[in-house]
Design a protein around this motif. Structure first.
Motif, short mmCIF file in Angstrom:
data_model
loop_
_atom_site.label_atom_id
_atom_site.label_comp_id
_atom_site.label_asym_id
_atom_site.label_seq_id
_atom_site.Cartn_x
_atom_site.Cartn_y
_atom_site.Cartn_z
N ALA A 31 0.72 -1.35 -0.11
CA ALA A 31 0.05 -0.01 0.08
C ALA A 31 0.74 1.29 0.02
O ALA A 31 0.50 2.23 -0.50
CB ALA A 31 -1.07 0.18 1.20
N LEU A 32 2.06 1.19 0.60
CA LEU A 32 3.23 2.36 0.43
C LEU A 32 4.06 2.42 -0.57
O LEU A 32 4.63 3.15 -0.80
CB LEU A 32 4.01 2.27 1.83
CG LEU A 32 2.92 2.41 3.15
CD1 LEU A 32 4.02 2.20 4.43
CD2 LEU A 32 2.54 3.79 3.40
N ALA A 33 3.80 1.38 -1.73
CA ALA A 33 4.68 1.42 -2.73
C ALA A 33 4.46 2.45 -3.64
O ALA A 33 5.37 3.05 -4.44
CB ALA A 33 4.48 -0.03 -3.60
N ASP A 34 3.23 3.10 -3.58
CA ASP A 34 2.93 4.29 -4.61
C ASP A 34 3.39 5.70 -3.96
O ASP A 34 3.14 6.62 -4.66
CB ASP A 34 1.64 4.36 -4.90
CG ASP A 34 1.27 3.16 -5.99
OD1 ASP A 34 2.27 2.71 -6.74
OD2 ASP A 34 0.15 2.97 -6.08
N GLY A 87 12.96 -0.63 2.75
CA GLY A 87 11.42 -0.93 2.34
C GLY A 87 11.20 -1.08 0.89
O GLY A 87 10.47 -2.11 0.54
N THR A 88 11.73 -0.24 0.19
CA THR A 88 11.38 -0.24 -1.34
C THR A 88 12.09 -1.44 -1.84
O THR A 88 11.64 -1.98 -2.81
CB THR A 88 12.03 1.20 -1.74
OG1 THR A 88 11.20 2.19 -1.24
CG2 THR A 88 12.09 1.06 -3.31
N SER A 89 13.46 -1.91 -1.59
CA SER A 89 14.09 -2.85 -1.78
C SER A 89 13.39 -4.09 -1.74
O SER A 89 13.46 -4.94 -2.56
CB SER A 89 15.48 -2.69 -1.40
OG SER A 89 15.64 -3.11 -0.12
N LEU A 95 8.92 -9.01 -2.96
CA LEU A 95 7.33 -8.79 -2.63
C LEU A 95 6.79 -8.84 -4.07
O LEU A 95 5.59 -9.47 -4.22
CB LEU A 95 6.88 -7.57 -1.97
CG LEU A 95 5.49 -7.53 -1.34
CD1 LEU A 95 5.18 -8.67 -0.47
CD2 LEU A 95 5.30 -6.15 -0.58
N GLN A 96 7.58 -8.22 -4.82
CA GLN A 96 7.09 -8.13 -6.28
C GLN A 96 7.29 -9.58 -7.07
O GLN A 96 6.31 -10.22 -7.70
CB GLN A 96 7.88 -7.36 -7.36
CG GLN A 96 7.07 -5.95 -7.55
CD GLN A 96 8.01 -5.25 -8.22
OE1 GLN A 96 8.88 -5.65 -9.13
NE2 GLN A 96 7.45 -4.20 -8.84
#
Length: 120
Positions: A31-34, A87-89, A95-96
């Motif tokens: 949910a925070l990815a964007d 977290g982005t990594s 996660l992707q």
């Protein structure tokens, strides 16, 4: 994984897999990815999560360095949550990959679970 030979239970792999033990943590990361969001936006975006569980998940993710909390001035004060570089990594990597695997094999997984529940 050479670091894990002696004490596999204490290795980095365990610390990493622990990130996926809590049901809502990966969902919150996605949910925070964007980009940054406020609590109310997260509650709306993630159907079914309670305020208490959101708080617990945010605390865990903050403690693991995956999410940052930024307090902004103004009236009323605003608090945003955003992915850190770490977290982005995690979101852009494992996660992707898990999401792709789920799209490819999710129906098979659900069918196997249903069959398993009938035979148990």
């Amino acid at each position: 994984m050479d670091d894990c030979v002696e004490l596999i239970a204490d290795c980095r792999l365990r610390a990493t897999t622990d990130l996926f033990l809590h049901r809502w943590d990966p969902v919150l990361l996605a949910a925070l990815a964007d980009g940054p969001r406020r609590r109310a936006e997260l509650l709306t975006a993630i159907g079914g999560i309670s305020d208490k569980v959101l708080t617990e998940s945010l605390r865990r993710l903050l403690a693991n360095g995956l999410v940052a909390r930024t307090r902004r001035g103004g009236a009323p004060p605003r608090v945003d949550y955003a992915l850190t570089a770490l977290g982005t990594s995690l979101v852009d990597g494992p996660l992707q990959a898990m999401g792709r695997w789920t799209l490819e094999h999710g129906d098979e997984l659900l069918a196997a679970q249903e069959l398993g529940s009938r035979t148990a």
